[in-house]
Design an enzyme around this catalytic site. Structure first.
Site, PDB file in Angstrom:
ATOM      1  N   ASN A 202      39.592  45.739  54.895  1.00 49.73           N
ATOM      2  CA  ASN A 202      39.591  44.894  53.696  1.00 49.73           C
ATOM      3  C   ASN A 202      39.258  43.494  54.162  1.00 49.73           C
ATOM      4  OD1 ASN A 202      39.994  43.621  51.252  1.00 49.73           O
ATOM      5  ND2 ASN A 202      42.172  43.322  51.619  1.00 49.73           N
ATOM      6  N   GLY A 203      38.157  42.942  53.620  1.00 39.57           N
ATOM      7  CA  GLY A 203      37.755  41.586  54.014  1.00 39.57           C
ATOM      8  C   GLY A 203      36.258  41.504  54.143  1.00 39.57           C
TER       9      GLY A 203
ATOM     10  N   TRP B 167      36.443  47.784  46.999  1.00 38.41           N
ATOM     11  CA  TRP B 167      35.848  46.826  46.069  1.00 38.41           C
ATOM     12  C   TRP B 167      34.645  46.290  46.829  1.00 38.41           C
ATOM     13  CZ3 TRP B 167      36.216  45.589  41.088  1.00 38.41           C
ATOM     14  CH2 TRP B 167      35.601  44.430  40.650  1.00 38.41           C
TER      15      TRP B 167
ATOM     16  N   ARG C 269      43.249  47.231  43.439  1.00 33.56           N
ATOM     17  CA  ARG C 269      42.607  46.339  44.406  1.00 33.56           C
ATOM     18  C   ARG C 269      41.135  46.670  44.580  1.00 33.56           C
ATOM     19  NH1 ARG C 269      45.818  43.423  47.627  1.00 33.56           N
ATOM     20  NH2 ARG C 269      44.163  43.304  49.162  1.00 33.56           N
TER      21      ARG C 269
ATOM     22  N   LYS D 240      38.162  44.280  28.543  1.00 36.00           N
ATOM     23  CA  LYS D 240      37.813  43.480  29.727  1.00 36.00           C
ATOM     24  C   LYS D 240      36.300  43.348  29.842  1.00 36.00           C
ATOM     25  CE  LYS D 240      38.248  41.090  33.375  1.00 36.00           C
ATOM     26  NZ  LYS D 240      38.564  39.660  33.197  1.00 36.00           N
TER      27      LYS D 240
ATOM     28  N   HIS E  60      33.301  13.122  13.084  1.00 41.46           N
ATOM     29  CA  HIS E  60      32.238  13.730  12.245  1.00 41.46           C
ATOM     30  C   HIS E  60      32.764  14.923  11.475  1.00 41.46           C
ATOM     31  CE1 HIS E  60      29.286  11.082  14.031  1.00 41.46           C
ATOM     32  NE2 HIS E  60      29.801  11.359  15.225  1.00 41.46           N
TER      33      HIS E  60
ATOM     34  N   GLU F  31      36.562  26.376  27.237  1.00 42.33           N
ATOM     35  CA  GLU F  31      37.196  27.480  27.980  1.00 42.33           C
ATOM     36  C   GLU F  31      38.698  27.487  27.745  1.00 42.33           C
ATOM     37  OE1 GLU F  31      36.445  30.086  29.240  1.00 42.33           O
ATOM     38  OE2 GLU F  31      38.118  30.639  30.519  1.00 42.33           O
TER      39      GLU F  31
ATOM     40  N   GLU G 154      42.674  33.789  22.870  1.00 45.79           N
ATOM     41  CA  GLU G 154      42.498  35.221  23.126  1.00 45.79           C
ATOM     42  C   GLU G 154      43.782  35.891  23.610  1.00 45.79           C
ATOM     43  OE1 GLU G 154      39.962  36.677  26.306  1.00 45.79           O
ATOM     44  OE2 GLU G 154      40.057  34.742  27.292  1.00 45.79           O
TER      45      GLU G 154
ATOM     46  N   CYS H 223      39.948  45.145  48.791  1.00 51.61           N
ATOM     47  CA  CYS H 223      40.046  46.603  48.852  1.00 51.61           C
ATOM     48  C   CYS H 223      41.506  46.949  49.156  1.00 51.61           C
ATOM     49  CB  CYS H 223      39.182  47.132  49.992  1.00 51.61           C
ATOM     50  SG  CYS H 223      37.490  46.575  49.929  1.00 51.61           S
TER      51      CYS H 223
ATOM     52  N   LYS I 273      40.935  30.640  26.165  1.00 53.79           N
ATOM     53  CA  LYS I 273      42.085  31.234  26.853  1.00 53.79           C
ATOM     54  C   LYS I 273      43.278  31.312  25.907  1.00 53.79           C
ATOM     55  CE  LYS I 273      40.723  32.873  29.746  1.00 53.79           C
ATOM     56  NZ  LYS I 273      39.324  32.680  29.679  1.00 53.79           N
TER      57      LYS I 273
HETATM   58  C1  AGP Z   1      37.125  35.714  28.837  1.00 58.73           C
HETATM   59  O1  AGP Z   1      38.487  35.439  29.067  1.00 58.73           O
HETATM   60  C2  AGP Z   1      36.948  36.885  27.903  1.00 58.73           C
HETATM   61  N1  AGP Z   1      37.574  38.036  28.449  1.00 58.73           N
HETATM   62  C3  AGP Z   1      35.505  37.125  27.496  1.00 58.73           C
HETATM   63  O2  AGP Z   1      35.054  36.022  26.771  1.00 58.73           O
HETATM   64  C4  AGP Z   1      34.521  37.341  28.653  1.00 58.73           C
HETATM   65  O3  AGP Z   1      34.339  36.145  29.368  1.00 58.73           O
HETATM   66  C5  AGP Z   1      33.177  37.794  28.084  1.00 58.73           C
HETATM   67  O4  AGP Z   1      33.365  39.046  27.431  1.00 58.73           O
HETATM   68  C6  AGP Z   1      32.083  37.944  29.142  1.00 58.73           C
HETATM   69  O5  AGP Z   1      32.454  38.919  30.076  1.00 58.73           O
HETATM   70  P1  AGP Z   1      31.565  39.057  31.427  1.00 58.73           P
HETATM   71  O6  AGP Z   1      31.755  37.792  32.184  1.00 58.73           O
HETATM   72  O7  AGP Z   1      32.126  40.260  32.122  1.00 58.73           O
HETATM   73  O8  AGP Z   1      30.137  39.237  31.009  1.00 58.73           O
END
Ligand code: AGP
Length: 618
Positions: free
Chosen positions: A104-105, A78, A27, A613, A514, A491, A498, A2, A495
């Site tokens: 905050n905490g 938060w 925050r 996001k 394969h 993963e 994207e 927060c 990263k």
């Molecule tokens: C991850 O870096 C991406 N931003 C994206 O794949 C994300 O993980 C996915 O949209 C799921 O989001 P969520 O965890 O908020 O459900």
């Protein structure tokens, strides 16, 4: 996390507090509030939702002069304990309303303190951990706020940055920190507190960073510092030369880099209060505290775990599969939520159903959860956002205490999701006796080392930055690994693709022959993640197969492993841990590589093209 602010000076406090909170909205932003000491009265105004709702709420009153006052505190939340609402917003006050606190905490022993205070006649209003602090200070208050605070601190367990004011003492603000940041800004005829520097820069660049358990007492003319026993101490001021935007990112160039570096603390916070081991007590399933999801023996009878998620969260689910099957010997099916919801899945009421989502708002993930719920499944959610749709609709919620994740690319949410999954896997293993006491003790001991080990990897980030400066123009980057390393490869590839728009893919290393190896040529960079020791020989052969076709090969492996020294063109090392726990560490070099590649390509890693996001649409 927060944001808290405080002001004591000669100007009206309300605009100063609101401007400070605006600077700290990154925050936390699910609710906000202020407390102002007017003409001998302490006035509290707070509101659920973004800061703008609080601004609208106080605007008329302030313009009418009803919120005049040159001292006050403020908070942007938060949520951790108690979902976002007006009553759960900070500041919180004691029963009489003469003492106000912003926090905050996380107060770990809030439940015990709440019942003790209730036994002493205190009537609680909110569902927050913070409210206990206001009542505790009131309990110890006998005309000296500093003394009441020092007495109260002796009974608080957990993390806190506090701003405290008292109607009887309009000439001072008391502030204290333990494990949550708090900065004091020293102005001329005015002094301030804030969780972070951005909220102070309009008034002063001379700041004091409070150390753990230090207390600051601010008046208009001075700031005094004390230790936890109330003994006066000296502190040196620092001069801040950051601009406001850099300060919001804690001095990092981007939120993503800041959040990568927040992982050790996020992992510590996510682990905190969920492991109860100490030398005297024997280790068993009770050493793991998952009361929040009500894990009891009945869960041990499950004969399947189903996981549904998207993107990074789905990758966490795959690692969950390997962990649940290794430690608890329960068949586990991780599925992409957008696939799960349409494939007419088969349900069994005995299933354990886990939904993972950082935002708790992803449309496909919510649809998968609702489908399962409609078919009688009991939903455990692992999410980062208190009060999110997922958190509200799931039956049980386990939070990742990662704090707001601003960058589109998920980093600290991912590693803290893994921390939650491992804790569930260990407790199921202990309940089903598929994990011996010795194995559980070893696993928990290794888990507790992870945050510091993550810190160590971050300390060597220059090596990765250098490598990215040599490779960032590579058109094809293939990550590969086996078992846990394969899931981390998925993963890692996400990263990179994207945020740098590099064509990056992940393969189970055994799959190369394969088909995928047909893609390997001198323009290819291969990154092999090698932490599964019983497969080092297989991985070494796979790496050699790619090099024979002209690829450059980097390897992520343990710091004490020389197995790949002759094969790899580049080595990135992680501290030794259990092979099954490495994903929380091996992903960090890949996060950093993706970040530096994006920056080297002149892109904005925080806001990659075409991405949001939270994908709240299908
Ligand atoms: C991850 O870096 C991406 N931003 C994206 O794949 C994300 O993980 C996915 O949209 C799921 O989001 P969520 O965890 O908020 O459900």
């Amino acid at each position: 996390m927060c944001g808290i602010v405080g002001y004591i000076g000669r100007e009206d406090a309300v605009p100063v507090l609101l401007k400070g909170l605006k600077k700290l909205e990154y925050r936390g932003y699910d609710s906000a509030g202020i407390a102002v000491l007017g003409a001998r009265r302490l006035l509290v105004r707070k509101s659920k939702g973004a800061l703008k709702y609080l601004e609208e709420k106080v605007d008329a009153e302030f313009s009418a002069g009803e919120l005049a006052g040159t001292m006050g505190i403020g908070h942007t939340r938060w949520a951790t304990h108690g979902e976002p609402s007006d009553i759960n917003s900070h500041p919180h006050t004691d029963v009489s309303g003469k003492i106000a606190v912003v926090h905050n905490g996380i107060i770990e022993n809030h439940a015990k303190l709440r019942s003790w205070l209730k036994d002493h006649g205190v009537a609680f209003r909110s569902a927050t951990d913070t409210e206990v602090i206001a009542h505790l200070i009131d309990f110890h208050y006998n005309g000296n706020l500093l003394q009441a605070v020092t007495e109260s601190l002796k009974r608080l367990e957990g993390s806190y940055a506090l701003g405290i004011i008292c109607e009887n003492e309009p000439e001072r603000i008391v502030a204290v920190r333990k494990e949550s940041p708090l900065v004091v800004g020293a102005g001329k005829g005015e002094n301030l507190i804030a969780s972070d520097v951005p909220a102070l820069l309009e008034y002063t660049r001379d700041v004091y960073y409070l150390a753990d358990r230090e207390i600051a007492v601010l008046s208009r003319e001075s700031v005094e510092f004390y230790n936890e026993d109330g003994v006066c101490i000296e502190k040196k001021a620092s001069h801040v030369d950051w601009d406001a935007s850099a300060a919001e990112k804690g001095g990092y160039e981007h939120f993503m880099l800041k959040e990568i570096h927040e992982q050790p603390k996020a992992l510590t916070d996510t682990l905190r209060a969920r492991i109860k081991t100490n030398a005297s007590k024997s280790i068993d399933s009770k050493s793991i505290n998952l009361e929040e999801i009500g894990f009891d023996a009945s869960w041990a009878e499950a004969n399947r775990i189903v996981i549904a998620a998207c993107g990074t969260a789905w990758h966490a689910g795959i690692i969950g599969k390997y962990a649940f099957e290794r430690f608890a010997r329960i068949p586990t099916e991780p599925d992409i939520a957008s696939e799960y919801r349409y494939r007419n899945p088969i349900f069994d009421p005995r299933d354990i159903f886990i939904i993972i989502s950082q935002s708790g708002e992803t449309a496909d993930t919510l649809a998968a959860m609702r489908l399962a719920k409609k078919n009688g499944a009991r939903i455990i959610a692992i999410t980062n956002v208190v009060g999110s749709t997922l958190a509200r609709e799931a039956d049980l919620v386990m939070y990742t205490w990662a704090g707001p994740e601003i960058a589109v690319a998920s980093t600290k949410a991912f590693t803290t999701q893994l921390m939650c999954l491992y804790l569930i896997a260990f407790q199921l293993g202990a309940l089903r006796n598929t994990l011996s006491k010795e194995e559980l003790a070893r696993a928990l001991a290794a888990l507790e080392l992870i945050p510091a080990q993550a810190e160590a990897i971050l300390g060597a980030k220059e090596n990765i930055q250098r490598f990215a400066s040599q490779q960032f123009n590579k058109s094809k980057v293939f990550y590969m690994g086996r078992l846990f390393d394969y899931a981390v490869s998925l993963e890692s590839a996400l990263k990179l693709k994207e945020i740098s728009y590099t064509h990056s893919e992940a393969f189970a290393a055994g799959e190369l022959k394969h088909g995928p190896i047909a893609l390997v040529d001198p323009s290819t960079l291969v990154v092999a993640i090698c932490t599964q020791q019983e497969l080092f020989d297989k991985m070494d052969s796979n790496i050699k197969e790619t090099k024979a076709r002209g690829a450059a090969a980097a390897v992520i492996t343990y710091e004490d492993v020389s197995y790949f020294d002759d094969t790899a063109d580049e080595l990135f090392r992680i501290p030794r841990t259990l092979d099954s726990l490495t994903p929380m560490l091996s992903v960090i070099p890949a996060q950093l590589y993706a970040y530096y590649t994006s920056v080297l390509k002149g892109l904005d890693p925080d806001k990659p093209r075409n991405l949001a996001k939270s994908v709240t649409v299908e």
